[in-house]
Enzyme design. Structure first.
Site, PDB file in Angstrom:
ATOM      1  CB  SER A 180      -8.797   8.961  38.637  1.00 25.70           C
ATOM      2  OG  SER A 180      -8.045   9.339  37.368  1.00 25.70           O
ATOM      3  CG  ASP A 278      -3.590  14.660  39.779  1.00 27.74           C
ATOM      4  OD1 ASP A 278      -3.169  14.383  38.381  1.00 27.74           O
ATOM      5  OD2 ASP A 278      -4.532  14.233  40.303  1.00 27.74           O
ATOM      6  CG  HIS A 308      -3.799  10.926  39.337  1.00 24.09           C
ATOM      7  ND1 HIS A 308      -4.753  11.623  39.326  1.00 24.09           N
ATOM      8  CD2 HIS A 308      -4.164   9.617  38.734  1.00 24.09           C
ATOM      9  CE1 HIS A 308      -5.895  10.977  38.938  1.00 24.09           C
ATOM     10  NE2 HIS A 308      -5.436   9.917  38.489  1.00 24.09           N
TER      11      HIS A 308
END
Length: 340
Positions: A180, A278, A308
């Site tokens: 991320s 995601d 995610h």
């Protein structure tokens, strides 16, 4: 929670919405989380959100695998700040046969997360890839705004190469990784390394955030109901960015940001993992395409039924184990230590 895609093959496709269904365990997990009472992170004060994330991060993650050694160190930053890092060793380092090294940056929207929240994942990569892992506790917003996190990441990057011999690491086999927001930092570090004449073996980007503005089809189609929401993304970035102009800096947006790192030719090879459900899916795909267009070897691995942050949901989602194995295999390939 948003509805799963229609099973009717004649139904019109929604741009950004995957055709594959959610993994059943992921769907069950989302239903469970939806029933949990409590405010979302973006409705909390930042310090409270940091505490809440730390408390919840390990609940859904795998049990931390044992490693040979884990040691907390400090890396000097450019402004005098001592950057905490944690070094994991899979076995005793040999000066005659140094180990490969992964420099890892945790996720958390530049606002939450820590070395501790990502301890199980770093331990797993240390064991499965048979490499040292240097996990970085870079500074977070809102106390530390852009580009502090990037500067901390760059300082640790340079330190890792300079101190590799002392650590027992092989400077010719250093990889960069992150998930991320940590994937953003790893991608930016790959550019910084190229600019500095350093040659990492791989950039391991796990559902990385790469674009300046969150307006892709996957952002629009998956804005709510799949753990990472549009409101949460906006809140994270409001804690980190020091102004709208920073959004267009390559250190924040390696996909489409401008400046000296806008071009990616000559950066190290990449392994990029993206999840079907995601909001960041499309920018991960686009970054792989940008790298390939610049002549960089970039392997894109899709996990269609995942959300995610799924790399940290292995306790409840058995399919995550395969993604872990894929990431470790990518590192072994880059380090030249692939198992038969």
């Amino acid at each position: 929670m948003s509805a799963a895609p229609s099973s009717n093959p004649d139904a019109p496709a929604t741009p950004g919405l995957p055709s594959s269904p959610l993994d059943p365990q992921v769907a069950a997990l989302l239903e469970l989380l939806a029933r949990v009472k409590g405010p979302p992170l973006y409705a909390m004060e930042p310090e409270d959100a940091k505490i809440a994330y730390e408390k919840s991060a390990l609940i859904l993650d795998i049990n931390p695998p044992p490693v040979h050694m884990a040691e907390d160190l400090l890396v000097p930053g450019r402004d005098g700040h001592a950057i905490p890092v944690r070094l994991y060793l899979p076995r005793e380092a040999s000066w005659a046969e140094p180990l490969p090294l992964l420099v890892y940056f945790h996720g958390g929207g530049f606002t939450v997360g820590s070395v501790s929240s990502h301890d199980p994942l770093c331990r797993l990569l240390c064991c499965q890839a048979d490499c040292m892992v240097l996990s970085v506790d870079y500074r977070l917003g809102p106390q530390w705004r852009f580009p502090t996190a990037a500067n901390d990441a760059f300082d640790v990057l340079h330190w890792a190469f300079a101190e590799a011999d002392k650590l027992g690491a092989d400077p010719a086999r250093i990889a960069l990784g992150g998930d991320s927001a940590g994937g953003t930092l790893a991608a930016a570090c790959a550019i910084e390394a190229r600019n500095a004449g350093l040659a990492p073996a791989l950039q391991l980007l796990i559902y990385p955030s790469t674009c300046a503005r969150q307006d892709t089809p996957s952002h629009r189609a998956l804005a709510d109901g799949y753990l990472l929401t549009a409101d949460m993304i906006r809140w994270f970035f409001s804690q980190y960015l020091n102004g709208e102009a920073s959004r267009d800096d390559w250190r924040f947006a390696p996909l489409d940001g401008g400046g000296t790192g806008a071009e990616v030719g000559g950066v190290c090879p990449a392994w990029i993992a993206v999840a079907g459900y995601d909001p960041l899916h499309d920018e991960g795909v686009a970054y792989a395409e940008k790298l390939r267009a610049a002549g960089v070897a970039a392997r894109l691995t899709e996990y269609p039924g995942m959300i995610h942050d799924f790399f940290k949901r292995g306790r409840f989602v058995p399919a995550v184990a395969q993604a872990h194995a894929d990431a470790a295999a990518a590192l072994r390939d880059a380090f030249g230590t692939s198992q038969d």
